[in-house]
Design a protein around this motif. Structure first.
Motif, PDB file in Angstrom:
ATOM      1  N   GLY A 159       9.044   2.672 -12.277  1.00 56.86           N
ATOM      2  CA  GLY A 159       7.815   3.058 -12.960  1.00 56.86           C
ATOM      3  C   GLY A 159       7.032   1.892 -13.526  1.00 56.86           C
ATOM      4  N   GLY A 160       7.531   0.687 -13.310  1.00 56.59           N
ATOM      5  CA  GLY A 160       6.821  -0.498 -13.777  1.00 56.59           C
ATOM      6  C   GLY A 160       5.676  -0.860 -12.849  1.00 56.59           C
ATOM      7  N   THR A 161       4.947  -1.881 -13.230  1.00 59.08           N
ATOM      8  CA  THR A 161       3.833  -2.319 -12.400  1.00 59.08           C
ATOM      9  C   THR A 161       4.324  -3.287 -11.339  1.00 59.08           C
ATOM     10  N   ALA A 162       4.043  -2.968 -10.095  1.00 60.03           N
ATOM     11  CA  ALA A 162       4.410  -3.848  -8.993  1.00 60.03           C
ATOM     12  C   ALA A 162       3.131  -4.413  -8.397  1.00 60.03           C
ATOM     13  N   THR A 163       3.190  -5.660  -7.974  1.00 67.52           N
ATOM     14  CA  THR A 163       1.974  -6.302  -7.483  1.00 67.52           C
ATOM     15  C   THR A 163       2.235  -7.045  -6.172  1.00 67.52           C
ATOM     16  N   ARG A 164       1.159  -7.348  -5.508  1.00 65.56           N
ATOM     17  CA  ARG A 164       1.239  -8.184  -4.305  1.00 65.56           C
ATOM     18  C   ARG A 164      -0.104  -8.864  -4.101  1.00 65.56           C
ATOM     19  N   MET A 165      -0.041 -10.149  -3.806  1.00 68.14           N
ATOM     20  CA  MET A 165      -1.261 -10.871  -3.489  1.00 68.14           C
ATOM     21  C   MET A 165      -1.453 -10.826  -1.988  1.00 68.14           C
ATOM     22  N   ILE A 166      -2.643 -10.504  -1.588  1.00 67.86           N
ATOM     23  CA  ILE A 166      -2.933 -10.510  -0.148  1.00 67.86           C
ATOM     24  C   ILE A 166      -4.232 -11.279   0.091  1.00 67.86           C
ATOM     25  N   SER A 167      -4.383 -11.749   1.286  1.00 68.06           N
ATOM     26  CA  SER A 167      -5.636 -12.414   1.620  1.00 68.06           C
ATOM     27  C   SER A 167      -6.599 -11.349   2.142  1.00 68.06           C
ATOM     28  N   HIS A 168      -7.867 -11.662   2.127  1.00 62.87           N
ATOM     29  CA  HIS A 168      -8.853 -10.698   2.596  1.00 62.87           C
ATOM     30  C   HIS A 168      -8.605 -10.305   4.042  1.00 62.87           C
ATOM     31  N   LYS A 169      -8.068 -11.242   4.807  1.00 60.35           N
ATOM     32  CA  LYS A 169      -7.759 -10.944   6.211  1.00 60.35           C
ATOM     33  C   LYS A 169      -6.752  -9.814   6.328  1.00 60.35           C
ATOM     34  N   GLN A 170      -5.905  -9.680   5.337  1.00 63.27           N
ATOM     35  CA  GLN A 170      -4.852  -8.667   5.406  1.00 63.27           C
ATOM     36  C   GLN A 170      -5.329  -7.290   4.949  1.00 63.27           C
ATOM     37  N   ARG A 171      -6.547  -7.229   4.421  1.00 65.33           N
ATOM     38  CA  ARG A 171      -7.046  -5.972   3.881  1.00 65.33           C
ATOM     39  C   ARG A 171      -6.928  -4.800   4.850  1.00 65.33           C
ATOM     40  N   PRO A 172      -7.398  -4.947   6.090  1.00 66.07           N
ATOM     41  CA  PRO A 172      -7.354  -3.790   6.995  1.00 66.07           C
ATOM     42  C   PRO A 172      -5.936  -3.267   7.214  1.00 66.07           C
ATOM     43  N   ALA A 173      -4.970  -4.184   7.350  1.00 67.66           N
ATOM     44  CA  ALA A 173      -3.592  -3.760   7.582  1.00 67.66           C
ATOM     45  C   ALA A 173      -3.048  -2.990   6.384  1.00 67.66           C
ATOM     46  N   PHE A 174      -3.354  -3.473   5.188  1.00 64.03           N
ATOM     47  CA  PHE A 174      -2.851  -2.787   4.003  1.00 64.03           C
ATOM     48  C   PHE A 174      -3.606  -1.477   3.752  1.00 64.03           C
ATOM     49  N   ALA A 175      -4.868  -1.445   4.153  1.00 62.01           N
ATOM     50  CA  ALA A 175      -5.648  -0.218   3.982  1.00 62.01           C
ATOM     51  C   ALA A 175      -5.062   0.909   4.832  1.00 62.01           C
ATOM     52  N   GLU A 176      -4.420   0.548   5.934  1.00 67.44           N
ATOM     53  CA  GLU A 176      -3.787   1.574   6.772  1.00 67.44           C
ATOM     54  C   GLU A 176      -2.514   2.120   6.143  1.00 67.44           C
ATOM     55  N   MET A 177      -1.810   1.263   5.423  1.00 69.38           N
ATOM     56  CA  MET A 177      -0.525   1.668   4.852  1.00 69.38           C
ATOM     57  C   MET A 177      -0.658   2.354   3.505  1.00 69.38           C
ATOM     58  N   PHE A 178      -1.576   1.829   2.709  1.00 71.31           N
ATOM     59  CA  PHE A 178      -1.678   2.288   1.336  1.00 71.31           C
ATOM     60  C   PHE A 178      -2.956   3.073   1.119  1.00 71.31           C
ATOM     61  N   ASN A 179      -2.909   3.878   0.086  1.00 69.16           N
ATOM     62  CA  ASN A 179      -4.087   4.582  -0.381  1.00 69.16           C
ATOM     63  C   ASN A 179      -4.731   3.684  -1.446  1.00 69.16           C
ATOM     64  N   ILE A 180      -5.715   2.907  -1.036  1.00 73.92           N
ATOM     65  CA  ILE A 180      -6.239   1.848  -1.889  1.00 73.92           C
ATOM     66  C   ILE A 180      -7.476   2.265  -2.659  1.00 73.92           C
ATOM     67  N   THR A 181      -7.439   2.028  -3.948  1.00 75.74           N
ATOM     68  CA  THR A 181      -8.613   2.197  -4.785  1.00 75.74           C
ATOM     69  C   THR A 181      -9.099   0.794  -5.116  1.00 75.74           C
ATOM     70  N   THR A 182     -10.377   0.563  -4.992  1.00 79.33           N
ATOM     71  CA  THR A 182     -10.879  -0.765  -5.275  1.00 79.33           C
ATOM     72  C   THR A 182     -11.294  -0.872  -6.744  1.00 79.33           C
ATOM     73  N   GLY A 183     -10.704  -1.832  -7.414  1.00 73.00           N
ATOM     74  CA  GLY A 183     -11.080  -2.079  -8.805  1.00 73.00           C
ATOM     75  C   GLY A 183     -12.174  -3.122  -8.825  1.00 73.00           C
ATOM     76  N   ARG A 184     -13.154  -2.938  -9.664  1.00 70.45           N
ATOM     77  CA  ARG A 184     -14.262  -3.891  -9.675  1.00 70.45           C
ATOM     78  C   ARG A 184     -13.927  -5.111 -10.525  1.00 70.45           C
ATOM     79  N   ASN A 185     -13.159  -4.928 -11.551  1.00 73.15           N
ATOM     80  CA  ASN A 185     -12.833  -6.068 -12.414  1.00 73.15           C
ATOM     81  C   ASN A 185     -11.666  -6.836 -11.848  1.00 73.15           C
ATOM     82  N   SER A 186     -11.816  -8.136 -11.817  1.00 74.35           N
ATOM     83  CA  SER A 186     -10.700  -8.926 -11.354  1.00 74.35           C
ATOM     84  C   SER A 186      -9.715  -9.124 -12.502  1.00 74.35           C
ATOM     85  N   GLU A 187      -8.474  -8.974 -12.194  1.00 80.83           N
ATOM     86  CA  GLU A 187      -7.434  -9.186 -13.185  1.00 80.83           C
ATOM     87  C   GLU A 187      -6.450 -10.197 -12.614  1.00 80.83           C
ATOM     88  N   ALA A 188      -6.122 -11.160 -13.384  1.00 82.53           N
ATOM     89  CA  ALA A 188      -5.167 -12.155 -12.880  1.00 82.53           C
ATOM     90  C   ALA A 188      -3.810 -11.918 -13.506  1.00 82.53           C
TER      91      ALA A 188
END
Ligand SMILES: [Zn+2]
Length: 141
Positions: A112-141
């Motif tokens: 139940g904790g927060t899990a993260t992964r850094m991806i490059s923009h090139k990887q977006r399409p591949a991850f969009a197929e696997m995950f149900n992605i919501t785009t956040g407008r604010n960048s968080e580091a």
């Protein structure tokens, strides 16, 4: 987790005995002896054992490489579990954190904790197929 030793603390072309290597790497002589048992290449035909700096570097790099746990395609890294976990319901939020990098965030299905992964923009399409992605407008580091 055991502390990491910087392989660059030894000179590649220098030879070290166990005590010298221990001192250079800021570990105990017992640690060096364990590494030798574990496969660190040492000149053991005479005492004191001599170890080439480059052998130490090779050994440490290989050790850390195998300790790294690669994430599967559909996993995020959960710092609480210390390993790759699928996000709950495969739901993740995506926010841009650098010019070419996005951060995916999800809820670890295991703890139940927060899990993260850094991806490059090139990887977006591949991850969009696997995950149900919501785009956040604010960048968080
Ligand atoms: Zn977890």
């Amino acid at each position: 987790m055991a502390k990491r030793v910087n392989p660059m603390a030894v000179k590649a072309n220098a030879t070290y005995d166990v005590l010298e290597a221990a001192r250079a790497l800021n570990v105990t002589p017992a640690t060096i002896r364990n590494w030798i048992k574990d496969g660190l290449e040492a000149m053991t035909s005479s005492k004191p054992y001599l170890i080439l700096g480059s052998a130490i570097r090779t050994y440490l790099r290989a050790k850390y490489e195998s300790a790294r746990r690669p994430l599967k395609d559909d996993e995020l890294f959960c710092p609480s579990c210390r390993e790759g976990r699928k996000p709950l319901n495969l739901k993740v939020t995506q926010s841009q954190i650098a010019t070419k990098t996005d951060l995916l965030k999800g809820v670890c299905h295991h703890c139940g904790g927060t899990a993260t992964r850094m991806i490059s923009h090139k990887q977006r399409p591949a991850f969009a197929e696997m995950f149900n992605i919501t785009t956040g407008r604010n960048s968080e580091a």
